[in-house]
Design a protein around this motif. Structure first.
Motif, PDB file in Angstrom:
ATOM      1  N   TYR A   1       0.858  -1.188   0.000  1.00  0.00           N
ATOM      2  CA  TYR A   1       0.000   0.000   0.000  1.00  0.00           C
ATOM      3  C   TYR A   1       0.892   1.236   0.000  1.00  0.00           C
ATOM      4  O   TYR A   1       1.804   1.336   0.821  1.00  0.00           O
ATOM      5  N   PHE A   2       0.614   2.174  -0.887  1.00  0.00           N
ATOM      6  CA  PHE A   2       1.376   3.418  -0.961  1.00  0.00           C
ATOM      7  C   PHE A   2       0.465   4.625  -0.845  1.00  0.00           C
ATOM      8  O   PHE A   2      -0.650   4.636  -1.390  1.00  0.00           O
ATOM      9  N   GLU A   3       0.954   5.682  -0.176  1.00  0.00           N
ATOM     10  CA  GLU A   3       0.418   7.021  -0.405  1.00  0.00           C
ATOM     11  C   GLU A   3       1.244   7.627  -1.526  1.00  0.00           C
ATOM     12  O   GLU A   3       2.473   7.454  -1.556  1.00  0.00           O
ATOM     13  N   ILE A   4       0.582   8.350  -2.453  1.00  0.00           N
ATOM     14  CA  ILE A   4       1.288   8.775  -3.665  1.00  0.00           C
ATOM     15  C   ILE A   4       1.071  10.260  -3.967  1.00  0.00           C
ATOM     16  O   ILE A   4       0.189  10.915  -3.415  1.00  0.00           O
ATOM     17  N   ASN A   5       1.887  10.754  -4.883  1.00  0.00           N
ATOM     18  CA  ASN A   5       1.736  12.098  -5.433  1.00  0.00           C
ATOM     19  C   ASN A   5       0.469  12.142  -6.292  1.00  0.00           C
ATOM     20  O   ASN A   5       0.292  11.328  -7.189  1.00  0.00           O
ATOM     21  N   GLN A   6      -0.400  13.084  -6.007  1.00  0.00           N
ATOM     22  CA  GLN A   6      -1.691  13.150  -6.700  1.00  0.00           C
ATOM     23  C   GLN A   6      -1.557  13.321  -8.211  1.00  0.00           C
ATOM     24  O   GLN A   6      -2.486  12.986  -8.961  1.00  0.00           O
ATOM     25  N   TYR A   7      -0.420  13.852  -8.661  1.00  0.00           N
ATOM     26  CA  TYR A   7      -0.231  14.083 -10.090  1.00  0.00           C
ATOM     27  C   TYR A   7       0.380  12.877 -10.809  1.00  0.00           C
ATOM     28  O   TYR A   7       0.519  12.888 -12.030  1.00  0.00           O
ATOM     29  N   LEU A   8       0.771  11.863 -10.043  1.00  0.00           N
ATOM     30  CA  LEU A   8       1.514  10.746 -10.626  1.00  0.00           C
ATOM     31  C   LEU A   8       0.804   9.408 -10.446  1.00  0.00           C
ATOM     32  O   LEU A   8       1.444   8.360 -10.465  1.00  0.00           O
ATOM     33  N   GLY A   9      -0.521   9.437 -10.312  1.00  0.00           N
ATOM     34  CA  GLY A   9      -1.271   8.205 -10.130  1.00  0.00           C
ATOM     35  C   GLY A   9      -1.090   7.211 -11.260  1.00  0.00           C
ATOM     36  O   GLY A   9      -0.659   6.069 -11.030  1.00  0.00           O
ATOM     37  N   PRO A  10      -1.396   7.582 -12.506  1.00  0.00           N
ATOM     38  CA  PRO A  10      -1.246   6.637 -13.619  1.00  0.00           C
ATOM     39  C   PRO A  10       0.189   6.144 -13.790  1.00  0.00           C
ATOM     40  O   PRO A  10       0.412   4.962 -14.079  1.00  0.00           O
ATOM     41  N   GLN A  11       1.170   7.040 -13.604  1.00  0.00           N
ATOM     42  CA  GLN A  11       2.579   6.635 -13.734  1.00  0.00           C
ATOM     43  C   GLN A  11       2.958   5.624 -12.656  1.00  0.00           C
ATOM     44  O   GLN A  11       3.712   4.671 -12.914  1.00  0.00           O
ATOM     45  N   THR A  12       2.434   5.811 -11.430  1.00  0.00           N
ATOM     46  CA  THR A  12       2.724   4.871 -10.352  1.00  0.00           C
ATOM     47  C   THR A  12       2.104   3.512 -10.648  1.00  0.00           C
ATOM     48  O   THR A  12       2.738   2.463 -10.443  1.00  0.00           O
ATOM     49  N   VAL A  13       0.880   3.513 -11.128  1.00  0.00           N
ATOM     50  CA  VAL A  13       0.207   2.263 -11.498  1.00  0.00           C
ATOM     51  C   VAL A  13       0.996   1.528 -12.572  1.00  0.00           C
ATOM     52  O   VAL A  13       1.259   0.319 -12.459  1.00  0.00           O
ATOM     53  N   THR A  14       1.416   2.240 -13.614  1.00  0.00           N
ATOM     54  CA  THR A  14       2.175   1.629 -14.717  1.00  0.00           C
ATOM     55  C   THR A  14       3.484   1.042 -14.217  1.00  0.00           C
ATOM     56  O   THR A  14       3.868  -0.080 -14.590  1.00  0.00           O
TER      57      THR A  14
ATOM     58  N   GLN B   1       2.870  -2.201 -12.358  1.00  0.00           N
ATOM     59  CA  GLN B   1       2.539  -3.267 -13.312  1.00  0.00           C
ATOM     60  C   GLN B   1       3.781  -3.752 -14.038  1.00  0.00           C
ATOM     61  O   GLN B   1       3.974  -4.959 -14.239  1.00  0.00           O
ATOM     62  N   GLU B   2       4.654  -2.832 -14.411  1.00  0.00           N
ATOM     63  CA  GLU B   2       5.899  -3.207 -15.078  1.00  0.00           C
ATOM     64  C   GLU B   2       6.817  -4.003 -14.152  1.00  0.00           C
ATOM     65  O   GLU B   2       7.625  -4.820 -14.619  1.00  0.00           O
ATOM     66  N   GLU B   3       6.701  -3.763 -12.841  1.00  0.00           N
ATOM     67  CA  GLU B   3       7.492  -4.514 -11.860  1.00  0.00           C
ATOM     68  C   GLU B   3       6.875  -5.883 -11.556  1.00  0.00           C
ATOM     69  O   GLU B   3       7.398  -6.634 -10.746  1.00  0.00           O
ATOM     70  N   GLY B   4       5.744  -6.175 -12.191  1.00  0.00           N
ATOM     71  CA  GLY B   4       5.144  -7.495 -12.065  1.00  0.00           C
ATOM     72  C   GLY B   4       4.023  -7.612 -11.046  1.00  0.00           C
ATOM     73  O   GLY B   4       3.536  -8.721 -10.782  1.00  0.00           O
ATOM     74  N   TYR B   5       3.594  -6.497 -10.470  1.00  0.00           N
ATOM     75  CA  TYR B   5       2.519  -6.550  -9.480  1.00  0.00           C
ATOM     76  C   TYR B   5       1.154  -6.668 -10.160  1.00  0.00           C
ATOM     77  O   TYR B   5       0.947  -6.172 -11.262  1.00  0.00           O
ATOM     78  N   LYS B   6       0.238  -7.313  -9.463  1.00  0.00           N
ATOM     79  CA  LYS B   6      -1.090  -7.585 -10.017  1.00  0.00           C
ATOM     80  C   LYS B   6      -2.149  -6.811  -9.228  1.00  0.00           C
ATOM     81  O   LYS B   6      -1.901  -6.348  -8.117  1.00  0.00           O
ATOM     82  N   ASN B   7      -3.337  -6.738  -9.810  1.00  0.00           N
ATOM     83  CA  ASN B   7      -4.494  -6.115  -9.147  1.00  0.00           C
ATOM     84  C   ASN B   7      -4.149  -4.738  -8.576  1.00  0.00           C
ATOM     85  O   ASN B   7      -4.454  -4.434  -7.412  1.00  0.00           O
ATOM     86  N   VAL B   8      -3.517  -3.906  -9.383  1.00  0.00           N
ATOM     87  CA  VAL B   8      -3.125  -2.575  -8.936  1.00  0.00           C
ATOM     88  C   VAL B   8      -4.366  -1.687  -8.875  1.00  0.00           C
ATOM     89  O   VAL B   8      -5.081  -1.523  -9.867  1.00  0.00           O
ATOM     90  N   ILE B   9      -4.628  -1.134  -7.693  1.00  0.00           N
ATOM     91  CA  ILE B   9      -5.821  -0.309  -7.475  1.00  0.00           C
ATOM     92  C   ILE B   9      -5.387   1.106  -7.109  1.00  0.00           C
ATOM     93  O   ILE B   9      -4.568   1.302  -6.207  1.00  0.00           O
ATOM     94  N   LEU B  10      -5.941   2.084  -7.809  1.00  0.00           N
ATOM     95  CA  LEU B  10      -5.678   3.501  -7.549  1.00  0.00           C
ATOM     96  C   LEU B  10      -6.918   4.100  -6.900  1.00  0.00           C
ATOM     97  O   LEU B  10      -8.019   3.982  -7.426  1.00  0.00           O
TER      98      LEU B  10
END
Length: 281
Positions: free
Chosen positions: A241-254, A257-266
């Protein structure tokens, strides 16, 4: 000077730096901290005189507020998820958005037995301690690079009677994590330098930049590193679970996913901003 007159003076003095609602809120925090009074006490005792010693204390606080020092640092105290925490300039002030992250973790992990949780970049310890209090079946660990922050976090664990194992470690140079974990949570530095103009003075001038800011050229540095460590250290059903930068949601999700994680929820926070991510190993 009576308390009603001082209130008018207090609000007028702060009108240059704060809006009316914020100044009013600050006054009532001071009223409780300095006199132990609630709003109702003020209404019933508005003509009560402030003696010389009280006026000195009030004026000292008012001067610091004029300089936009956070009131949590002035009194060394912050509230988070129904608990109280010692804070100072070595620790970020806990925020409502982070409470939402903690609630998400609690709701998804209630009833799970013998789980191990790691909080990376613990600061005041608010995330780790709150999880330990609300998930008593969990064994909670917390990492931070700052000795001073860890000292404050340990004090907060004692204050809140929480069992947390604290570890001093620079996560960016770590090759591994100390244990295998079922849950990893982190609220790492994520504010880019280019976003500094959006930050209020009370944050920019007083809160620890080490815990706030990240290089514009690699704003997902901490997230990527934690994801790589998690890939090797999470159990089979493990989750981040991460708290993230509000402007970088899609980039964090991508990236996840590229690191191999599944079921990524924003998820969005109460203000409608992209603020939290979870993913499965």
């Amino acid at each position: 000077m009576n308390i009603r007159e001082y209130r008018a003076f207090f609000l007028d003095t702060l009108s240059k730096a704060y809006d009316a609602a914020e100044a009013e809120s600050l006054f009532y925090i001071c009223l409780e901290e300095l006199k132990g009074w609630k709003k109702v006490d003020l209404a019933m005792n508005s003509n009560a005189e402030l003696d010389r010693v009280e006026l000195v204390k009030w004026n000292e606080v008012l001067t610091q507020l004029e300089q936009e020092r956070p009131i949590q640092y002035i009194f060394g105290n912050a509230h988070f998820y129904g608990l109280e925490f010692f804070v100072d300039e070595n620790t970020l002030i806990p925020r409502p958005e982070t409470e939402e992250l903690v609630e998400w973790i609690i709701n998804e992990n209630k009833g799970k037995k013998d789980i191990k949780i790691l909080d990376i970049g613990t600061g005041s310890g608010c995330i780790a301690i709150t999880l330990a209090k609300n998930l008593p079946q969990a064994k909670v660990y917390a990492i931070d690079v700052s000795k001073d922050a860890l000292a404050k976090a340990r004090g907060n664990a004692v204050r809140n009677e929480a069992d947390v194992t604290f570890i001093e470690k620079d996560i960016l140079v770590a090759d591994s994590l100390p244990e295998s974990f079922d849950v990893i949570v982190s609220n790492p530095p994520y504010v880019r330098n280019l976003e500094k103009q959006e930050i209020k003075n009370n944050v920019l001038q007083y809160e620890p930049h080490l815990a706030l800011f990240v290089d514009d050229n690699d704003p997902l540095l901490f997230y990527r590193k934690i994801a790589k460590l998690g890939d090797r250290s999470l159990t089979g059903n493990g989750k981040i679970y991460f708290e993230i930068n509000q402007y970088l949601g899609p980039q964090t999700v991508t990236m996840l996913q590229e690191e191999g994680y599944k079921n990524v929820i924003l998820k969005k926070d109460i203000y409608g901003n992209d603020r939290m991510v979870s993913c499965d190993v």
